[in-house]
Design an enzyme around this catalytic site. Structure first.
Site, mmCIF file in Angstrom:
data_model
loop_
_atom_site.group_PDB
_atom_site.id
_atom_site.type_symbol
_atom_site.label_atom_id
_atom_site.label_comp_id
_atom_site.label_asym_id
_atom_site.label_seq_id
_atom_site.Cartn_x
_atom_site.Cartn_y
_atom_site.Cartn_z
ATOM 1 N N ASP A 66 -7.146 24.796 14.954
ATOM 2 C CA ASP A 66 -5.942 24.716 15.797
ATOM 3 C C ASP A 66 -6.031 24.556 17.045
ATOM 4 O O ASP A 66 -7.137 25.161 17.688
ATOM 5 C CB ASP A 66 -5.101 25.744 14.858
ATOM 6 C CG ASP A 66 -5.597 26.679 14.884
ATOM 7 O OD1 ASP A 66 -7.359 27.248 15.042
ATOM 8 O OD2 ASP A 66 -5.597 27.645 14.205
ATOM 9 N N ASN A 135 -1.458 38.616 8.012
ATOM 10 C CA ASN A 135 -0.301 37.990 6.828
ATOM 11 C C ASN A 135 -0.527 36.809 6.424
ATOM 12 O O ASN A 135 0.344 36.457 5.642
ATOM 13 C CB ASN A 135 0.787 37.864 8.408
ATOM 14 C CG ASN A 135 0.369 36.542 9.379
ATOM 15 O OD1 ASN A 135 -0.629 35.887 9.107
ATOM 16 N ND2 ASN A 135 1.113 35.955 10.199
ATOM 17 N N HIS A 137 -2.081 34.100 7.040
ATOM 18 C CA HIS A 137 -1.888 32.506 7.903
ATOM 19 C C HIS A 137 -3.319 31.813 7.266
ATOM 20 O O HIS A 137 -4.499 32.758 7.733
ATOM 21 C CB HIS A 137 -0.952 33.215 9.057
ATOM 22 C CG HIS A 137 -3.055 33.229 10.196
ATOM 23 N ND1 HIS A 137 -2.102 33.939 10.867
ATOM 24 C CD2 HIS A 137 -3.746 32.733 10.501
ATOM 25 C CE1 HIS A 137 -3.001 34.160 11.513
ATOM 26 N NE2 HIS A 137 -4.224 33.497 11.404
ATOM 27 N N GLU A 142 1.833 30.032 9.441
ATOM 28 C CA GLU A 142 2.318 31.813 9.098
ATOM 29 C C GLU A 142 2.626 31.748 8.314
ATOM 30 O O GLU A 142 3.429 30.039 7.231
ATOM 31 C CB GLU A 142 2.959 32.070 10.690
ATOM 32 C CG GLU A 142 2.061 32.206 12.134
ATOM 33 C CD GLU A 142 1.124 32.769 12.021
ATOM 34 O OE1 GLU A 142 1.242 33.069 11.092
ATOM 35 O OE2 GLU A 142 1.230 33.484 13.241
HETATM 36 C C1 F6R Z 1 -8.393 30.386 13.779
HETATM 37 C C2 F6R Z 1 -7.549 30.206 12.481
HETATM 38 C C3 F6R Z 1 -7.300 31.574 12.451
HETATM 39 C C4 F6R Z 1 -8.491 32.673 11.730
HETATM 40 C C5 F6R Z 1 -7.173 34.093 11.942
HETATM 41 C C6 F6R Z 1 -8.407 34.922 11.397
HETATM 42 O O1 F6R Z 1 -9.007 28.580 13.836
HETATM 43 O O2 F6R Z 1 -7.458 29.043 12.462
HETATM 44 O O3 F6R Z 1 -6.940 31.215 11.126
HETATM 45 O O4 F6R Z 1 -9.084 31.928 11.252
HETATM 46 O O5 F6R Z 1 -6.756 33.902 12.390
HETATM 47 O O6 F6R Z 1 -9.144 35.405 12.560
HETATM 48 P P1 F6R Z 1 -10.104 36.050 13.158
HETATM 49 O O7 F6R Z 1 -11.765 35.840 11.916
HETATM 50 O O8 F6R Z 1 -10.059 36.170 14.141
HETATM 51 O O9 F6R Z 1 -9.932 37.331 11.793
#
Ligand code: F6R
Length: 253
Positions: A66, A135, A137, A142
């Site tokens: 992403d 959440n 995701h 989402e």
């Molecule tokens: C980022 C991504 C997100 C993160 C998730 C957890 O490329 O795809 O899904 O993996 O938001 O983020 P952290 O590791 O910062 O808790």
């Protein structure tokens, strides 16, 4: 089943060894990569070991999950910047084989279609590495994203903007939209590895365990993947029942 390691460093040691073994067995492996705090020790360990072993990465292809809409590649909070800082600039990848969505692309819709197609043309993802949002995701898919989705633009939920605000000086600067690989792109990877570490991920891991497969909990789709590996540290496993947990063997490092 959750593979439980004592701490994030033990996970990093394990995954670094696993990635190196994959690349040695298949030098032109295609990796799906994630960003975020969870990945930092993993990339640091991998980069260190790859350098020590003079691992040949010249044929490896990567696709990131992403990118924020509106942030240029050289913006310090962009995921492109993150990847260079934490991995790409530390070891010898071929820059031509590293792909991320472009947050500044003029025709985002066209880019989204091309991105999913490009993954397929590269032979598909051998391994997709995933973090998880509080959440549920995965990527920036989402809650209530269709399980049939391909790469698309998403409006970020308030929860995600608050969570990710810690990386920005001012929380209002957190972009409202992102481009993300879709759930179907992720599910087509031959192997998926989801990593969650820290006490703040304990609730979402319990939600994952108890949730039926439902679009309201995006990560729950991984229960239908043929080769899912869910890796947690003891803190993230703290709300899981014992029968859900398999203690991991330490990886020699
Ligand atoms: C980022 C991504 C997100 C993160 C998730 C957890 O490329 O795809 O899904 O993996 O938001 O983020 P952290 O590791 O910062 O808790």
């Amino acid at each position: 089943m959750f593979l439980v390691f004592p701490d994030p460093q033990a996970i990093a040691n394990h995954l670094s060894a696993l990635f190196i073994a994959k690349i040695q067995a298949k030098p032109n492996s295609v990796f799906g990569l994630a960003t975020g705090s969870t990945m930092e020790p993993i990339y640091a360990r991998f980069a260190q070991q790859a350098r020590e072993q003079s691992l040949d990465l010249s044929q490896v292809t990567t696709f990131n999950l992403d990118e924020y809409v509106g942030l240029a590649a050289d913006h310090p909070q962009s995921y492109n910047y993150y990847m260079h800082q934490h991995l790409f600039d530390l070891v010898g990848f071929d820059e031509q084989r590293l792909f991320l969505p472009d947050g500044k692309c003029a025709d985002i819709q066209e880019q989204c279609e091309r991105y999913s197609q490009h993954i397929r043309l590269a032979g598909g993802l051998d391994i997709q590495l995933l973090g998880v949002g509080s959440n549920g995701h995965i990527g920036f898919n989402e809650p209530n994203t269709s399980f049939d989705s391909r790469t698309h633009v998403v409006g970020l939920s308030e929860r995600t903007r608050i969570d990710n605000g810690r990386f920005f000086e001012n929380k209002d600067e957190v972009p409202t939209q992102a481009i993300t690989m879709g759930i179907l792109d992720i599910m087509e990877a031959k192997e998926v590895i989801l990593v969650a570490t820290g006490e703040h991920k304990a609730q979402v891991m319990a939600d994952y365990w108890y949730s039926p497969v439902s679009e309201s909990m995006p990560a729950s789709i991984l229960k239908q993947h043929p080769r899912p590996l869910i890796i947690v540290d003891e803190a993230a496993a703290s709300l899981l029942p014992a029968q859900a947990c398999q203690p991991a063997m330490a990886t020699a490092c």
